[in-house]
Design a protein around this motif. Structure first.
Motif, mmCIF file in Angstrom:
data_model
loop_
_atom_site.group_PDB
_atom_site.id
_atom_site.type_symbol
_atom_site.label_atom_id
_atom_site.label_comp_id
_atom_site.label_asym_id
_atom_site.label_seq_id
_atom_site.Cartn_x
_atom_site.Cartn_y
_atom_site.Cartn_z
ATOM 1 N N LEU A 185 -78.925 -23.153 7.246
ATOM 2 C CA LEU A 185 -78.972 -24.003 6.140
ATOM 3 C C LEU A 185 -78.966 -23.103 4.995
ATOM 4 O O LEU A 185 -79.372 -21.993 4.704
ATOM 5 C CB LEU A 185 -80.218 -24.569 5.836
ATOM 6 C CG LEU A 185 -80.655 -25.847 6.667
ATOM 7 C CD1 LEU A 185 -82.101 -26.396 6.639
ATOM 8 C CD2 LEU A 185 -79.600 -26.982 5.816
ATOM 9 N N VAL A 186 -77.984 -23.452 4.004
ATOM 10 C CA VAL A 186 -77.558 -22.572 2.726
ATOM 11 C C VAL A 186 -78.218 -23.394 1.401
ATOM 12 O O VAL A 186 -77.633 -24.536 1.275
ATOM 13 C CB VAL A 186 -75.899 -22.448 2.834
ATOM 14 C CG1 VAL A 186 -75.437 -21.643 1.371
ATOM 15 C CG2 VAL A 186 -75.335 -21.864 3.961
ATOM 16 N N LYS A 187 -78.841 -22.676 0.867
ATOM 17 C CA LYS A 187 -79.592 -23.216 -0.421
ATOM 18 C C LYS A 187 -78.704 -23.053 -1.655
ATOM 19 O O LYS A 187 -78.310 -21.718 -1.932
ATOM 20 C CB LYS A 187 -80.932 -23.098 -0.557
ATOM 21 C CG LYS A 187 -81.622 -23.618 -1.510
ATOM 22 C CD LYS A 187 -82.901 -23.054 -1.964
ATOM 23 C CE LYS A 187 -83.694 -24.111 -3.032
ATOM 24 N NZ LYS A 187 -85.045 -23.470 -3.518
ATOM 25 N N ASN A 247 -78.941 -29.901 -2.871
ATOM 26 C CA ASN A 247 -79.103 -28.520 -2.979
ATOM 27 C C ASN A 247 -78.936 -27.758 -1.636
ATOM 28 O O ASN A 247 -78.644 -26.590 -1.450
ATOM 29 C CB ASN A 247 -80.569 -28.067 -3.245
ATOM 30 C CG ASN A 247 -80.668 -28.112 -4.916
ATOM 31 O OD1 ASN A 247 -80.989 -29.106 -5.415
ATOM 32 N ND2 ASN A 247 -80.627 -26.912 -5.555
ATOM 33 N N TRP A 248 -78.284 -28.381 -0.658
ATOM 34 C CA TRP A 248 -78.324 -27.880 0.759
ATOM 35 C C TRP A 248 -76.916 -28.198 1.405
ATOM 36 O O TRP A 248 -76.296 -29.146 1.655
ATOM 37 C CB TRP A 248 -79.436 -28.431 1.551
ATOM 38 C CG TRP A 248 -80.756 -27.895 1.087
ATOM 39 C CD1 TRP A 248 -81.672 -28.753 0.184
ATOM 40 C CD2 TRP A 248 -81.466 -26.901 1.468
ATOM 41 N NE1 TRP A 248 -82.726 -28.051 0.017
ATOM 42 C CE2 TRP A 248 -82.788 -26.687 0.841
ATOM 43 C CE3 TRP A 248 -81.080 -25.581 2.068
ATOM 44 C CZ2 TRP A 248 -83.544 -25.641 0.897
ATOM 45 C CZ3 TRP A 248 -82.003 -24.740 2.322
ATOM 46 C CH2 TRP A 248 -83.247 -24.791 1.547
ATOM 47 N N ILE A 269 -84.575 -28.980 9.984
ATOM 48 C CA ILE A 269 -83.926 -29.310 8.930
ATOM 49 C C ILE A 269 -84.817 -29.940 7.642
ATOM 50 O O ILE A 269 -85.032 -29.301 6.743
ATOM 51 C CB ILE A 269 -82.633 -30.167 8.900
ATOM 52 C CG1 ILE A 269 -81.570 -29.550 9.923
ATOM 53 C CG2 ILE A 269 -81.942 -30.589 7.528
ATOM 54 C CD1 ILE A 269 -80.467 -30.334 10.342
ATOM 55 N N LEU A 321 -75.312 -27.660 5.378
ATOM 56 C CA LEU A 321 -75.702 -27.221 6.654
ATOM 57 C C LEU A 321 -74.441 -26.611 7.509
ATOM 58 O O LEU A 321 -73.170 -27.056 7.100
ATOM 59 C CB LEU A 321 -76.055 -28.625 7.468
ATOM 60 C CG LEU A 321 -76.514 -28.325 8.889
ATOM 61 C CD1 LEU A 321 -78.159 -27.551 8.964
ATOM 62 C CD2 LEU A 321 -76.736 -29.856 9.477
ATOM 63 N N ILE A 333 -86.102 -27.600 4.069
ATOM 64 C CA ILE A 333 -85.789 -28.128 2.891
ATOM 65 C C ILE A 333 -87.360 -28.471 2.209
ATOM 66 O O ILE A 333 -87.304 -28.054 0.895
ATOM 67 C CB ILE A 333 -85.051 -29.624 2.972
ATOM 68 C CG1 ILE A 333 -83.790 -29.344 3.458
ATOM 69 C CG2 ILE A 333 -85.193 -30.255 1.845
ATOM 70 C CD1 ILE A 333 -82.827 -30.448 3.597
ATOM 71 N N ASN A 343 -88.863 -25.173 1.012
ATOM 72 C CA ASN A 343 -88.088 -24.223 -0.088
ATOM 73 C C ASN A 343 -87.584 -25.047 -1.005
ATOM 74 O O ASN A 343 -86.494 -24.820 -1.629
ATOM 75 C CB ASN A 343 -86.663 -23.792 0.778
ATOM 76 C CG ASN A 343 -87.056 -22.878 1.931
ATOM 77 O OD1 ASN A 343 -87.159 -21.474 1.486
ATOM 78 N ND2 ASN A 343 -87.396 -23.175 3.071
ATOM 79 N N VAL A 387 -79.815 -18.104 2.318
ATOM 80 C CA VAL A 387 -79.367 -18.605 3.487
ATOM 81 C C VAL A 387 -80.393 -18.593 4.520
ATOM 82 O O VAL A 387 -81.323 -17.499 4.753
ATOM 83 C CB VAL A 387 -78.086 -17.758 4.085
ATOM 84 C CG1 VAL A 387 -77.845 -18.195 5.572
ATOM 85 C CG2 VAL A 387 -77.008 -17.977 3.218
#
Length: 264
Positions: free
Chosen positions: A118-120, A55-56, A257, A58, A261, A264, A85
Motif C-alpha cells: 500500500l502506498v500512502k 489517500n491510498w 488492507i 494499492l 488504512i 495509518n 509505503v
C-alpha cells in the motif's frame, strides 16, 4: 551463470517477463486504450498501482524498488507526494539464490509469497473516484478486463521485450480459470476458447488492475504479478498461447488492507 539467473528472474516476474501480448488474429488497434482509467496509477520506476481510497494506492510489492517517500504519483491531472509505503510483512524478494534451485522451487516460492503493498499519499485525491475492492470469493469463471503498458507481441510468436520501451497502454480480456488462497490465474487461450480481446500480462505490467463488473459497478479483483513456468526456467518463452499467469487476489487481502488504512 549469474547472467543466466538474472535473465530468468526477468522472465519469471511479470515486471520483466512478457507484457500485454495479444491474439494474432485480432487487430492490435483494438487493444489500445484511448483514455486511461482514472484509478490507474503509474508507479515511479516501473509497474502500476490502483487508487482504492483518497489517500491510498494499492500495488504489488515487487515494483517497490527503493524508498519512494517524497516521490510523486500523477493521478488525474495532479501530482501527489508519497508519504509512505507499507509492504506486506510476509513479502519476500525473488532472487538468484531461489532461481538456482530450479523451476519447482521458484514456483513454490511464488505461490507462498505475499506480493502486495500500500502506498500512502501525503494529501487526498478529491477529483478522482477510487475503485471499489471486490468483496466476494466467487472470482472463478468470471471474465475480467485488465490494463498494462509493457511490451507486446502475439500468442504465436510471444512477447517482444524491446517494445516495452514504447509504454503504450493496452487492455485485455480473459477469464479466471483458477483460484488459490491469494492468487487468481488466467491462461492465454486461442480459437473458440478465447475471449474477444484475449491476452496475457507481463513486462512492465506488474500491479496493473484486473477488474470485473458486477451489478453495473467496476471492482478491482486482482493485480498482475507473475508468470507460471513449466520445464527448465531458461527455456521459458513468454507470451505464447497456453501460458498461464497469476494475479494477486484482492479479496483475500481485504482485512489486511482495511487494517493498514485504519491504523495509518
Amino acid at each position: 551463470m549469474y547472467r543466466l539467473l538474472v535473465t530468468v528472474l526477468l522472465m519469471v516476474i511479470s515486471y520483466s517477463s512478457t507484457a500485454i501480448v495479444i491474439r494474432h488474429d485480432v487487430s492490435p488497434e483494438q487493444y489500445l486504450v484511448e483514455k486511461k482509467p482514472p484509478y490507474l496509477v503509474y508507479m515511479p520506476h516501473e509497474g502500476q498501482g490502483t487508487l482504492i481510497a483518497p489517500n491510498w494506492v494499492l500495488t504489488v510489492a515487487h515494483v517497490i524498488f527503493y524508498d519512494y517517500k517524497g516521490k510523486y504519483l500523477t493521478i488525474g491531472d495532479k501530482e501527489y507526494a508519497i508519504e509512505s509505503v507499507i509492504i506486506h510483512p510476509e513479502y519476500r524478494k525473488l532472487d538468484k539464490t531461489v532461481l538456482a534451485k530450479g523451476t519447482k522451487m521458484v514456483m513454490d516460492f511464488q505461490y507462498a509469497n505475499q506480493d502486495i503493498a500500500l502506498v500512502k499519499l501525503a494529501t487526498p485525491v478529491n477529483d478522482v473516484t477510487p475503485i471499489a475492492l471486490y468483496p466476494s470469493n466467487d472470482e472463478l469463471g468470471q471474465e475480467v478486463m485488465a490494463y498494462g503498458r509493457g511490451a507486446t507481441g502475439n500468442g504465436l510468436n510471444g512477447a517482444i521485450y524491446e517494445s516495452k520501451k514504447q509504454q503504450v497502454l493496452r487492455k485485455l480480456t480473459n477469464k479466471i480459470d483458477e483460484v488459490k488462497a491469494q492468487w487468481l490465474s488466467i491462461t492465454f487461450d486461442q480459437n473458440e476458447q478465447a475471449t474477444l480481446l484475449e491476452g496475457i500480462d507481463g513486462s512492465g505490467d506488474s500491479g496493473g488492475p484486473v477488474v470485473v463488473k458486477k451489478d453495473h459497478r467496476t471492482y478491482l479483483a486482482g493485480m498482475f504479478a507473475w508468470d507460471y513456468v513449466e520445464g527448465p526456467l531458461e527455456e521459458f518463452v513468454a507470451g505464447q498461447y497456453g501460458n498461464k499467469s497469476y494475479q494477486v487476489r484482492v479479496s483475500s487481502y481485504l482485512d489486511w488492507i482495511s487494517q493498514i488504512i485504519k491504523t495509518n
